[in-house]
Enzyme design. Sequence first.
Site, PDB file in Angstrom:
ATOM      1  N   ASP A 233       1.086  -1.275  -0.004  1.00 58.27           N
ATOM      2  CA  ASP A 233      -0.090   0.089   0.129  1.00 58.27           C
ATOM      3  C   ASP A 233       0.921   1.193   0.090  1.00 58.27           C
ATOM      4  O   ASP A 233       1.909   1.258   0.278  1.00 58.27           O
ATOM      5  CB  ASP A 233      -1.097   0.027   1.402  1.00 58.27           C
ATOM      6  CG  ASP A 233      -2.046   0.980   0.954  1.00 58.27           C
ATOM      7  OD1 ASP A 233      -1.931   1.755  -0.038  1.00 58.27           O
ATOM      8  OD2 ASP A 233      -3.205   0.811   1.802  1.00 58.27           O
TER       9      ASP A 233
HETATM   10  C1  BGC Z   1      -4.894   3.341  -0.186  1.00 65.34           C
HETATM   11  C2  BGC Z   1      -5.026   2.174  -1.240  1.00 65.34           C
HETATM   12  C3  BGC Z   1      -4.797   3.032  -2.578  1.00 65.34           C
HETATM   13  C4  BGC Z   1      -3.502   3.639  -2.356  1.00 65.34           C
HETATM   14  C5  BGC Z   1      -3.169   4.565  -3.782  1.00 65.34           C
HETATM   15  C6  BGC Z   1      -3.800   4.178  -0.183  1.00 65.34           C
HETATM   16  O1  BGC Z   1      -3.967   5.192   0.796  1.00 65.34           O
HETATM   17  O2  BGC Z   1      -5.236   2.522   1.317  1.00 65.34           O
HETATM   18  O3  BGC Z   1      -6.525   1.508  -0.990  1.00 65.34           O
HETATM   19  O4  BGC Z   1      -4.915   1.890  -3.455  1.00 65.34           O
HETATM   20  O5  BGC Z   1      -3.691   4.507  -1.618  1.00 65.34           O
HETATM   21  O6  BGC Z   1      -4.075   5.744  -3.853  1.00 65.34           O
END
Ligand code: BGC
Length: 722
Positions: A233
Amino acid sequence: MNVNQMEELIGKMTLDEKIGMIHGNQLFQTKGVERLGIPPFISSDGPMGCRLDYQPASWQVIGQNYDYTSYLPSNTALAATWNPDIAYETGKILGKEARGRGKDMILAPGINMMRTPLCGRSFEYMGEDPHLAAEMVVPMIQGIQENDVAACVKHFAVNSQETNRTSINAKVDERTLQEIYFPAFKAAVKKGKAASVMGAYNKLNGSYCCHNDYLLNEVLRKDWEFDGFVISDWGGVKDTMEAAFNGLDMEMSVTDNFDEYYMAGPLKKMVEEGKVPESIIDDKVRNILRVMNRLHMLDGERKTGTYNDAEDRRSLRKAAEESIVLLKNKQNILPLDEKKIKHILIVGDNGDRMHALGGGSAEIKALYEISPLLGMSMLLGGNVTIQYEPGYYASVVGNVWDEGWQANSLEEDSVSGNREDGKGTEWTEKNREYRQRALKAAKDADVVIYIGGLNHDYDVEGMDRRNLKLPYGQDKLILDLLSVRQDLIVVMMTGSPVDMSVWLDKTDTLVQTWYNGMEGGYALAEILFGKVNPSGKLPETFPMALIDTPACQSGISPEDKELNYTEGVFIGYRHYDINHIKPAFSFGYGLSYTDFSITDGNVELKQSEDGLKVQVSVTVTNEGKLPGAQVVQIYTGCGENSLNPAVRPIKELKGFQKISLNPGESGKVTIILDGSAFSSYSTSEKCFIVEPGKYNIYIATSCTDIIETHKIYISNRIKYSK
Ligand code: BGC
């Protein structure tokens, strides 16, 4: 490209080139190796469509008009359809649009289990049941990946809350992981062949999920034979050594110091110093190349995509229609007859609010979004006066997701304070004025439809709700409206359950809708006016009050750095069942404008040395006057005198099928369960086991509407691999 060619390619790459492929050098992109024909790898959020584009190295939107795109129903809405074909069709659109927008991977679907309804991101997930989520996620992934785009299931694993999401240590026992938190991911990997898995921000049993040896090396690679790549993530990596050895393949983050990412300069240095063998880097590159190969990124044979296809809007409308759940229709006020109505009053901020551009990384720059007011106006075509009164003041906080949010999203609870919970004089005055206007108008209209609930100030990434109460003084407004209009139609538009106890008994007519995509408002209008018969079923329990819910009886504490999942496997309806708590509406519940009978239930058991199969069949008949669809749900549970040593849930969903029938028509539903539908996980034997003994099979239309209970006796002890 075959295996030898791939090895040859890796052999030609320098360490720098390999390192470039395994970490972001833009916010949503890694480096390619141009001289060898390897393109960069480009990702985009997210579950509700292909997200708008940001600058390569800052969280500032590009701001041109090419990235308007289809806005899909939320994953919770899709789960509420209980229709895997809808998940597949929606996945196809998502994949096609991501491809059309030039992306290699869509950061979706999200499939974390709804452990607590307070979780701010519940709307991005598929409800509280592992079987339902598993059955819906597989076709969705297949639909996405048919377009030569990778699906990325997230967030692995146990990302059940937003509070302290980047630091909390979820302590969960092995059986609970295997029975509750893993099955949807396992199905996504083994059946759906998901090309990528995203590690969660949180820790699981002491170690960060993005480089958790148990999760990534043991469960994902060894047990499930995952052959795609693991992406972190954004900002989920905390340690270079662990990232190197514990199964992470690609590191992404939210800051622009790309060369300093853990898997950039620091990892290169460790390889040069001999602390990390280069073969470990090769493994990661190989995993990524394998996916690139599957997506035809290396051979020039890749499909093209497109976006905003007019015919896809029909599918998205159908998905929205099937997701809406009729919860109460005591006086048969619904469906409304447009011929008998001259004047409709819609009250409530969600009656005319746009939701697409909210929620966090699930935000969508929707080509359009039909609000309920617009949908009803379109449907009724000028013959009816439609009046709108907001009724309460839900201040628009502005775009919470302006520059800086995602950059700051690694700070604890960083977006708190964006909500307007109804404090201050402006709020009080506006609210009073709005309420008075609505109450006055309610006396004169032929029909009053209340459309309230939550919005993305509450159902939002980075923050959980503090309680289940409706915001903006809605409880009082609904009560006041009910005192003027007993025939009030209440529509809740939310991403997760709310406490309706204050007015629930006084309401005869109640409909649940979700963040339902670009056609959501039109679909709601069709349901209210009977153009479509509701067939959605709740994918999660709607509790009476927070105190009744599993896991969060005392709320989610920002102080907690460690969270013991003491409820174990008893989340969702498993909790309500075993504790004899009556929810407001049960998992699987949803009414129709027609009546169905379910008869001729039959269970056939076929036991042999190498397994067990149980065939459950029923006849469903549409006894009413309108075409409609029913979902037959099969739950299993241990019978009395069970020899199983584990404390088992009373019942667990193990099969379902939606059937559409015309008035008077009957259809047969046959659902085949394999033996694993009766198993539980044994921590001593490290596999799923069916103990010999008595088991119940419940044929049902919700987890508390049991039509028939059949008993079977299983004589063999059977093991199923984890
Ligand atoms: C989120 C993810 C997301 C990623 C990219 C993170 O803050 O938890 O679900 O895909 O950001 O935007």
